[in-house]
Design a protein around this motif. Structure first.
Motif, short mmCIF file in Angstrom:
data_model
loop_
_atom_site.label_atom_id
_atom_site.label_comp_id
_atom_site.label_asym_id
_atom_site.label_seq_id
_atom_site.Cartn_x
_atom_site.Cartn_y
_atom_site.Cartn_z
N SER A 4 0.84 -1.19 0.00
CA SER A 4 0.00 0.00 0.00
C SER A 4 0.88 1.24 0.00
O SER A 4 1.70 1.44 0.89
N MET A 5 0.72 2.10 -1.01
CA MET A 5 1.52 3.31 -1.08
C MET A 5 1.22 4.24 0.09
O MET A 5 2.12 4.88 0.63
N ARG A 6 -0.06 4.34 0.49
CA ARG A 6 -0.38 5.19 1.63
C ARG A 6 0.32 4.69 2.88
O ARG A 6 0.93 5.46 3.63
N LYS A 7 0.27 3.38 3.09
CA LYS A 7 0.92 2.81 4.27
C LYS A 7 2.42 3.03 4.22
O LYS A 7 3.06 3.38 5.22
N ARG A 8 3.02 2.85 3.04
CA ARG A 8 4.47 3.02 2.91
C ARG A 8 4.88 4.46 3.20
O ARG A 8 5.87 4.71 3.89
N LEU A 9 4.12 5.41 2.67
CA LEU A 9 4.45 6.82 2.91
C LEU A 9 4.27 7.21 4.37
O LEU A 9 5.06 7.97 4.93
N LEU A 10 3.22 6.67 4.99
CA LEU A 10 2.98 6.98 6.39
C LEU A 10 4.07 6.41 7.30
O LEU A 10 4.32 6.94 8.38
N GLN A 11 4.71 5.35 6.85
CA GLN A 11 5.80 4.77 7.64
C GLN A 11 6.96 5.75 7.79
O GLN A 11 7.75 5.65 8.73
N LEU A 79 -4.55 12.88 16.19
CA LEU A 79 -4.30 11.48 15.91
C LEU A 79 -4.85 11.12 14.55
O LEU A 79 -6.04 11.26 14.29
N ASP A 80 -3.99 10.66 13.65
CA ASP A 80 -4.40 10.10 12.38
C ASP A 80 -4.53 8.60 12.56
O ASP A 80 -3.67 7.96 13.14
N GLU A 81 -5.62 8.01 12.06
CA GLU A 81 -5.90 6.61 12.33
C GLU A 81 -4.77 5.68 11.90
O GLU A 81 -4.47 4.69 12.55
N GLN A 82 -4.12 5.99 10.78
CA GLN A 82 -3.07 5.13 10.28
C GLN A 82 -1.68 5.63 10.66
O GLN A 82 -0.77 4.85 10.92
N ALA A 83 -1.53 6.96 10.72
CA ALA A 83 -0.19 7.51 10.94
C ALA A 83 0.18 7.58 12.41
O ALA A 83 1.36 7.65 12.75
N GLY A 84 -0.82 7.57 13.31
CA GLY A 84 -0.52 7.79 14.70
C GLY A 84 -0.41 9.29 14.97
O GLY A 84 -0.88 10.10 14.18
N PRO A 85 0.20 9.67 16.09
CA PRO A 85 0.29 11.10 16.42
C PRO A 85 1.00 11.88 15.32
O PRO A 85 2.02 11.45 14.78
N ALA A 86 0.44 13.02 14.96
CA ALA A 86 1.02 13.82 13.89
C ALA A 86 0.67 15.28 14.11
O ALA A 86 -0.24 15.61 14.86
N GLU A 184 -7.41 14.83 -2.52
CA GLU A 184 -6.09 15.35 -2.16
C GLU A 184 -5.22 14.20 -1.67
O GLU A 184 -5.67 13.34 -0.91
N THR A 185 -3.97 14.21 -2.11
CA THR A 185 -3.02 13.17 -1.73
C THR A 185 -2.96 13.02 -0.22
O THR A 185 -2.80 14.00 0.52
N MET A 186 -3.11 11.79 0.24
CA MET A 186 -2.97 11.39 1.64
C MET A 186 -4.12 11.84 2.53
O MET A 186 -4.18 11.47 3.69
N LEU A 187 -5.06 12.64 2.02
CA LEU A 187 -6.20 13.01 2.84
C LEU A 187 -7.22 11.87 2.77
O LEU A 187 -7.71 11.55 1.68
N PRO A 188 -7.57 11.25 3.91
CA PRO A 188 -8.40 10.05 3.88
C PRO A 188 -9.89 10.37 3.76
O PRO A 188 -10.72 9.73 4.40
#
Length: 278
Positions: A4-11, A79-86, A184-188
């Motif tokens: 998943s590109m979203r998951k990879r970028l959020l890492q 808190l972003d659900e996938q990214a964690g604290p941001a 928008e890119t990365m906006l869920p």
């Protein structure tokens, strides 16, 4: 196995990230040039979702001195659900999330307290990050407002015939079969911008204004009769930037704070920096 590109970028969100830019970058305070650089770099501090410009210390036309009481790392605020604290776009420059030294920028015109930050990082040790809100900015000979644009971020606007219904506390806010869908890119969340004729409630203008680096200046509206949840729940770009002319005058709602049904299917409320009122 597919990735998943979203998951990879959020890492990578928790890392200190940078990207050189080929643009000439200038920062001014009034009539005075504070920085003028051909070697500027975009920098994302850990947990930051938008970048700031950093320039070589040699390109700062002022004195840098330690800023009293501004050292240390501040905790993330949403808190972003996938990214964690941001840290969202609205969190100020002073919320640094990596080790380094906060600096005042001193010019003949006065002091900009804490407007620079020198990260304690080997790769970026010759650079200082500059506060986007403390100065007026130019990329080449074009003025920019807000934070620098993220080169990995894009906004796509598409006409849609999906039937959109928005309700809050049982009150029908809007219903449309002619929305514009904004991606928008990365906006869920897919933002739906609606013609004003498809809004079913009275929109009360507020004093709130925000600026998007990609869409422009937004004016906000509240809806009466639904309590605090209706505060600043809608917005419009009356004169958007040339990148998004289609959304001019249309109305969008914070879908994180209402009940959305698209083509008869309820949509879960996403968790974003704009989920809370205020």
């Amino acid at each position: 196995m597919a990735v998943s590109m979203r998951k990879r970028l959020l890492q990578e969100l928790g890392e200190l990230r940078y990207l050189p830019t080929g643009k000439r970058i200038r920062a001014r305070r009034g009539d005075r040039v504070v920085a003028d650089s051909l070697d500027a770099v975009l920098v994302w501090e850990p947990r930051r979702v938008v970048p700031v410009y950093a320039v070589p210390i040699r390109d700062v036309q002022g004195t840098l001195s330690p800023a009293a009481g501004r050292a240390g790392t501040q905790m993330p605020v949403f808190l972003d659900e996938q990214a964690g604290p941001a840290l969202g776009p609205g969190v100020g420059f002073a919320a640094h999330t990596c080790h380094g030294t906060a600096l005042d920028v001193v010019t003949d015109d006065g002091v900009c307290p804490g407007a620079a930050f020198r990260p304690a990082d080997e790769v970026l040790s010759t650079l200082v990050l500059l506060d986007p809100e403390a100065f007026d900015w130019w990329e080449e000979d074009e003025p920019i407002l807000g934070h620098p644009r993220d080169p990995f971020h894009r906004v796509d606007v598409r006409r849609s015939s999906r039937r959109v219904r928005m309700k809050l506390g049982g009150l029908l806010l809007a219903e449309s079969e002619r929305p514009l869908a904004v991606f928008e890119t990365m906006l869920p969340v897919t933002r739906f911008y609606l013609p004003r004729d498809d809004v079913r409630v009275r929109l009360v203008p507020t004093a709130t204004r925000t600026y998007c680096a990609y869409k422009g200046a937004a004016s906000y509206y509240s809806v009466d009769g639904v309590g605090d949840a209706g505060t600043d729940i809608a917005w419009s770009y009356e004169s958007p930037l040339p990148d998004c002319p289609q959304i001019a005058g249309l109305v969008a709602f914070h879908q994180e704070r209402l009940d959305l049904v698209v083509d008869g299917t309820p949509i879960d409320r996403p968790r974003t920096p704009w989920s809370e009122v205020g």
